[in-house]
Design an enzyme around this catalytic site. Structure first.
Site, PDB file in Angstrom:
ATOM      1  CE  LYS A  39      16.924  -4.463 -19.595  1.00 23.45           C
ATOM      2  NZ  LYS A  39      15.672  -4.083 -20.228  1.00 23.45           N
ATOM      3  CD  GLU A  51      13.507  -8.691 -29.189  1.00 19.83           C
ATOM      4  OE1 GLU A  51      13.567  -9.704 -30.278  1.00 19.83           O
ATOM      5  OE2 GLU A  51      14.182  -8.108 -28.560  1.00 19.83           O
ATOM      6  CB  VAL A  64      22.874  -2.454 -30.559  1.00 24.96           C
ATOM      7  CG1 VAL A  64      23.639  -1.748 -29.640  1.00 24.96           C
ATOM      8  CG2 VAL A  64      21.380  -2.562 -29.939  1.00 24.96           C
TER       9      VAL A  64
END
Lengths: 430, 430
Positions: free
Chosen positions: A202, A187, A11
């Site tokens: 989240k 992952e 990122v």
């Protein structure tokens, strides 16, 4: 505006690269000069030649958060311990923070936002949840005048990809997970994705923004997709539903509940059309009514888009020398509710039960009568051939409390419905 | 912050009422004191008792825009002439504007935004397009760092309701329109909705925000739903498409095009699931990838939600005494492109052709060869029974230019395909 970046992984490198390649576009939106002056990464060699002219590459993150010339720290190292220490120090040094680190904020958000409010700095985190969906800004700004009543999301792309593969292509859980890893949607260690914890991070943040409750990860109970069986996906489909990993937070009376669990989503809802690794969020409120937002949930470049938009927001706020904007969590700190959570057994929902039983006369009647005696109103019931000599009885209920579900259980476990497993999922309303 | 409201119709009365009933919620988001001090309406009696304490009801809109104590004017009278004069005067008097008037902004936006930039005031208009979808803020802020490449929307609820009724319930256009009027989805005079003009007003604004082009209503060519026939809805369905009124703006090379027309939407896209009076918008860009937003497109209370959110935005910007935020149209005035539009015949799209022909040997071959000679690559072709002795030949093409469509037409018109009508719609990509 001088910027320091912590980390140079997927990122962070995308953020720095797109900051350079979309420089003209960004300059067409704001007069504020932005400059990335330091990038901190353990593997300095990777960043060589990948940073803007004049940007220093350092290996010590503290050299960024303690640099008095830096105005904004972009935290993209991940993790919760060192990241917390760095972010807290940067805030104490009066730097604004942009982060995409949902785990950090879910676990330490209260301390971080409290210190930020005290120091008068912004903590922006559009990249932390459903990156291509502007849900943070929507909750803080676009529906600011509405009382939000529910937020229901598909927030983990890995789990959604697995369930989509199982549903659409008949893959087993293990096959679907392997495909997700091969495609880069999962992952190498997919634990946090498939056990529901990532979605729980989240929804913790979204619940706080939606309802003005503390950022409190311990208020979420979460369950992942690891135990989902093909038979329930098929039964759900027959009833007009898709089985999805649903992260939701609801206002019931004056109290809030937050949960992550597989749930049946009616085909008529937009959420049922969220397939593969995509994310979707359905939102309701008293004024705007209902809205639905859909987009990528992950990806380096997509996250960079959110991080850079936060940066432009900050830059605009700095024009004229004063940082403004709504409070970091939408609600003023004084307005955050202190004891906001509904008792777990009071939560209302429709439910799906599947009971694997001996295929013999009288079992369906026995099971039905258990629901009737517990005063649980049944919406649909059907019996299907199971494996071997077994049959599946599938019942969907009207809205009942989790407490009522718990009351039915002892009788079911003492009946012919026990012994071969009882599966229960919540079902969303049409 | 002192506020004046122009008008007291459906949206204005909902705005004032929700400003009062959600007062506590709004106060939990911002410390700025907001006060509605004047409401201007020709029918003052209707507003009596419906406004906050201390708010004056006046019949003269000029008494609001010229009131030196007022900071923000909320324009909700509609129309383009008087509204323009009032808004321009209010801006000249250094007042911020909030409006839900898409026609006003589509026709006079350039003058309004130019004067606003000159006077350093904000013109906010989240309520002007797809009210429950935060598309204005998303374009200005959430995707500010991304180069938008396309925006495809269902932006007129009336037209979408009519097409949904025709598609799902076999209603005729007239029946569907009557139902829309009965349910309050269509005005007594539905012309602007069904002829595509309302959607054209909205896409004019979105195109400008997406691409930094001038607000130029004349750049849109628009066509409505009045000529849509059931046979094309059915043929589209057979090919895996829904026929929808699509407002779109695309970047092709460095140039932009903007159009409103019925178009085939593939079932696999989220737009295909936008039914009834709802609105939906699919957005693509270089960093965020793709996103889709869905919600109500109209309604007094829903619009009030957007107007009041704009008000909270303004209030936060005023904290510390400086108004900040991105430029009114996202892009700085100096960055707005001056000759941005693609020539109409250069637009690339897939297309759907339906030709009603005499049902006799050789016609299909003749039609096919016309497409082949014009070098138009055909994707699917089928022939279906039409009415009486007629048949329908339906062809979908791969991506071609509008210019190529125009080149095929003379040959088709000189062939057996002429005489009973040729229908052409664009088809969106999967």
């Amino acid at each position: 505006m001088k910027i320091g970046v912590l980390g140079f992984g997927n990122v962070a490198s995308a953020t720095v690269q797109k900051f350079m390649s979309n420089r003209d576009l960004i300059a067409s939106k704001t007069d504020v000069q932005m400059q990335i002056v330091k990038v901190a990464t353990r593997t300095a060699a990777r960043a060589e030649g990948q940073v803007p002219e004049g940007c220093e590459i350092v290996t010590d993150c503290w050299a960024v958060v303690d640099d008095p010339t830096i105005d904004v720290v972009i935290e993209l190292i991940g993790g919760t311990d060192i990241a917390r220490d760095l972010v807290m120090r940067a805030i104490a040094n009066k730097k604004h923070i942009i982060t995409a680190n949902k785990a950090l904020l879910a676990h330490h958000g209260e301390a971080i936002f409290e210190l930020a409010d005290q120091m008068g700095v912004c903590v922006l985190f559009e990249g932390a949840v459903a990156v291509s969906i502007p849900i943070i800004k929507t909750l803080k700004e676009s529906v600011a005048a509405s009382r939000v009543t529910s937020l229901i999301g598909i927030l983990n792309g890995t789990s959604n990809y697995i369930l989509s593969q199982m549903s659409q292509h008949g893959a087993s859980f293990d096959e679907a997970l392997a495909q997700a890893q091969q495609k880069g949607y999962a992952e190498a260690d997919p634990t946090l994705d498939v056990n529901g914890e990532d979605a729980a991070h989240k929804i913790t943040l979204l619940s706080s923004l939606a309802f003005g409750v503390p950022v409190d990860f311990s208020a979420v109970d979460f369950k992942g997709v690891t135990e989902v069986e093909a038979v329930d996906i098929a039964a759900a489909a027959r009833l007009g539903y898709q089985l999805k990993l649903i992260a939701q937070t609801q206002l019931q009376g004056d109290e809030v509940w937050v949960s992550v669990a597989p749930a049946l989503v009616p085909n008529a809802s937009m959420l049922a059309h969220v397939n593969g690794s995509m994310n979707g969020i359905a939102l309701t409120g008293d004024l705007f009514g209902s809205a639905f937002l859909y987009g990528s949930g992950a990806g380096g470049v997509q996250t960079a888009s959110a991080v850079l938009a936060d940066l432009i927001d900050l830059a605009q706020g700095s024009r004229g020398g004063c940082y403004v904007g709504l409070p970091n969590m939408g609600f003023k700190r004084s307005a955050i509710k202190t004891r906001p959570y509904l008792a777990a057994d009071a939560r209302q929902s429709r439910f799906y039960f599947r009971m694997r039983v001996e295929d013999k006369v009288g079992v369906l009647a026995e099971v039905s009568s258990i629901f009737a005696r517990a005063n649980v109103s049944v919406s649909t019931i059907f019996q299907d051939e199971g494996e071997g000599d077994l049959a599946d009885i599938i019942i969907t209920t009207h809205g009942i409390s989790t407490g009522q579900v718990q009351k039915v259980m002892p009788a079911l476990q003492a009946s012919a419905a026990s012994g071969h497993g009882i599966v229960i999922y919540p079902a969303l309303d049409e």
